[in-house]
Write an enzyme that holds these catalytic residues in place. Structure first.
Site, short mmCIF file in Angstrom:
data_model
loop_
_atom_site.label_atom_id
_atom_site.label_comp_id
_atom_site.label_asym_id
_atom_site.label_seq_id
_atom_site.Cartn_x
_atom_site.Cartn_y
_atom_site.Cartn_z
N TYR A 197 -0.98 -15.19 10.98
CA TYR A 197 0.21 -14.52 11.38
C TYR A 197 1.34 -15.24 12.26
CZ TYR A 197 2.60 -9.88 12.61
OH TYR A 197 3.71 -8.92 13.10
N LYS A 237 5.15 -16.27 11.77
CA LYS A 237 5.98 -15.67 12.62
C LYS A 237 6.82 -16.78 13.42
CE LYS A 237 5.88 -11.19 11.30
NZ LYS A 237 6.86 -10.81 10.63
P1 NAP Z 1 4.58 -1.34 7.79
O1 NAP Z 1 4.64 -0.12 8.59
O2 NAP Z 1 3.31 -1.85 7.01
O3 NAP Z 1 5.74 -1.39 6.86
C1 NAP Z 1 6.06 -2.48 6.35
C2 NAP Z 1 6.59 -2.16 5.00
O4 NAP Z 1 6.78 -3.55 3.88
C3 NAP Z 1 5.83 -1.28 3.86
O5 NAP Z 1 6.48 -0.29 3.47
C4 NAP Z 1 4.95 -2.38 2.86
O6 NAP Z 1 4.75 -1.63 1.64
C5 NAP Z 1 6.31 -3.20 2.81
N1 NAP Z 1 5.94 -4.35 2.07
C6 NAP Z 1 4.71 -5.24 2.34
N2 NAP Z 1 4.40 -6.11 1.57
C7 NAP Z 1 5.83 -6.24 0.73
C8 NAP Z 1 6.25 -7.09 -0.02
N3 NAP Z 1 5.59 -8.39 -0.63
N4 NAP Z 1 7.38 -6.97 -0.48
C9 NAP Z 1 8.14 -5.82 -0.10
N5 NAP Z 1 7.88 -4.99 0.67
C10 NAP Z 1 6.57 -5.16 1.34
O7 NAP Z 1 4.76 -2.75 8.94
P2 NAP Z 1 5.84 -2.50 10.33
O8 NAP Z 1 4.68 -2.42 11.23
O9 NAP Z 1 6.87 -1.70 10.21
O10 NAP Z 1 6.28 -4.08 10.27
C11 NAP Z 1 7.45 -4.34 9.88
C12 NAP Z 1 7.82 -6.01 10.29
O11 NAP Z 1 7.79 -6.10 11.64
C13 NAP Z 1 6.74 -6.92 9.81
O12 NAP Z 1 7.55 -8.17 9.35
C14 NAP Z 1 5.86 -6.95 10.98
O13 NAP Z 1 5.25 -8.49 10.70
C15 NAP Z 1 6.79 -6.95 12.23
N6 NAP Z 1 6.09 -6.43 13.18
C16 NAP Z 1 5.44 -5.51 13.53
C17 NAP Z 1 4.97 -5.17 14.99
C18 NAP Z 1 4.35 -3.70 15.07
O14 NAP Z 1 3.62 -3.89 16.05
N7 NAP Z 1 4.20 -2.73 14.16
C19 NAP Z 1 5.02 -6.01 15.96
C20 NAP Z 1 5.89 -7.43 15.67
C21 NAP Z 1 6.45 -7.40 14.19
P3 NAP Z 1 3.09 -1.47 1.60
O15 NAP Z 1 2.74 -0.67 2.87
O16 NAP Z 1 2.90 -0.60 0.26
O17 NAP Z 1 2.33 -2.67 1.65
#
Ligand code: NAP
Length: 248
Positions: free
Chosen positions: A154, A158
Site C-alpha cells: 500500500y 501510494k
Molecule cells: P472504501 O470505504 O472501501 O471505498 C472504496 C470504494 O472503492 C468501494 O466502494 C469499493 O468497492 C470501490 N472499489 C474498490 N476497488 C475498486 C476497483 N477496482 N474499481 C472500482 N471501484 C473499486 O475506501 P475509503 O476508505 O473510502 O478509501 C478511498 C480511497 O482513500 C482509497 O484510495 C484509500 O486508499 C484512500 N485512503 C483512505 C484512508 C482511510 O483512512 N479510509 C486513508 C488514506 C487514504 P468495494 O467495497 O465493493 O470493493
C-alpha cells in the site's frame, strides 16, 4: 456554492466512503458527477441519493483495472454532459501483512488497483480533459506514502501515486490541466472499519494526531473540491495532507 457549475466530474470508488463524499460535494458545488464503482448496486444508490437532492449524478459500474470499461464509461459521460473535465482517482484497497506473510497476490492486487488503476483512468480521461481546454485531476494518495509497517504494498502504491501526480502535472500544464494529490490520514470509512482491530487502530491514531480525532470523508472532500475549483488555478503537482497534523 456553485464553484463547479458547468463542469463534469468522474469519481472512482464513489459508491461509499471518501469517494462517496467527494462525489456528493462536487455535485453540491454544481458539477455533474459520474459515480464510478465496482459495486454496481451501491453505486446506483449513491448516484440516486445525490440526484434526489436536485444535483446531477449518474452511476457507472466498472473496475478501474479494466481499461476498455473505463474508456467506454468516460466517453458515455462526455457525450451525456457535453464534456468531462474533472477526474478524481479514489478507488483503492489494502491487503495489510508483514513482508514475510505477504503473497504475490496481496502485492499485485494493491498495486493493480491503487496505482495502475490511476494510470488507466488518467490515460482514458486525457482526451476529454484536453478537449475541454481546462482540466483537473486529483489523485487520492495516503499519508501511508511516507511508510507504514504492514503496508509495504500500500505504501509503495501510494508513493507511486505521488510520483505519477508530479510527473503528469509537468506533462499537462501546457494544456491547462492541473494534477494534484490529496494524502489523507486515517479517515472514518467502511475500509477502516473493516480492519480486524479497527477500534484499537483508531484509538492509537487519535492519540498520535495533534487534532485528536480521525478524519471524516467530508474533510477529504473539502480539499478535493478546492483543488478542482478555480480557487486552485495556480496549484499543480502538489500534495495536500489531510491528516489532522499526523505524519508518523
Ligand atoms: P472504501 O470505504 O472501501 O471505498 C472504496 C470504494 O472503492 C468501494 O466502494 C469499493 O468497492 C470501490 N472499489 C474498490 N476497488 C475498486 C476497483 N477496482 N474499481 C472500482 N471501484 C473499486 O475506501 P475509503 O476508505 O473510502 O478509501 C478511498 C480511497 O482513500 C482509497 O484510495 C484509500 O486508499 C484512500 N485512503 C483512505 C484512508 C482511510 O483512512 N479510509 C486513508 C488514506 C487514504 P468495494 O467495497 O465493493 O470493493
Amino acid at each position: 456554492m456553485t464553484r463547479l457549475r458547468g463542469h463534469a466530474a468522474f469519481v472512482t470508488g464513489a459508491a461509499r466512503g471518501i469517494g462517496g463524499s467527494i462525489a456528493a460535494r462536487l455535485a453540491a458545488e454544481g458539477a455533474a458527477v459520474v459515480v464510478a464503482d465496482v459495486d454496481e448496486e451501491a453505486g446506483r444508490q449513491a448516484a440516486e441519493k445525490i440526484a434526489t437532492g436536485g444535483a446531477t449524478a449518474v452511476a457507472a459500474a466498472l473496475d478501474v483495472r479494466d481499461a476498455e470499461a473505463v474508456a467506454a464509461a468516460m466517453t458515455e459521460a462526455s457525450a451525456r454532459f457535453g464534456k468531462l473535465d474533472i477526474l478524481v482517482n479514489n478507488a483503492g484497497v489494502f491487503r495489510d501483512r508483514r513482508l514475510e506473510e505477504m503473497s504475490d497476490s496481496d502485492w499485485d492486487t494493491v498495486l493493480d488497483i491503487d496505482l495502475r488503476g490511476y494510470f488507466v483512468c488518467c490515460r482514458a480521461a486525457l482526451p476529454h480533459l484536453r478537449a475541454s481546454g481546462w482540466g483537473r485531476i486529483v489523485n487520492i494518495s495516503s499519508r501511508a506514502y511516507l511508510g507504514n509497517p504492514g503496508q509495504v504494498n500500500y505504501s509503495a502504491a501510494k508513493a507511486g501515486v505521488i510520483g505519477l501526480t508530479r510527473a503528469l502535472s509537468m506533462e499537462l500544464g501546457r494544456d491547462g490541466i492541473t494534477v494534484n494529490a490529496v494524502a489523507p490520514g486515517m479517515i472514518d470509512t467502511p475500509l477502516v472499519r473493516s480492519h480486524a482491530k479497527a477500534d484499537e487502530v483508531i484509538a492509537r491514531a487519535v492519540a498520535s494526531t495533534p487534532l485528536r480525532r480521525i478524519g471524516t470523508p467530508e474533510d477529504v472532500a473539502a480539499a478535493v473540491a478546492f483543488l478542482v475549483s478555480d480557487d486552485a488555478a495556480y496549484i499543480t503537482g502538489d500534495v495536500i495532507h489531510v491528516t489532522g497534523g499526523r505524519y508518523g
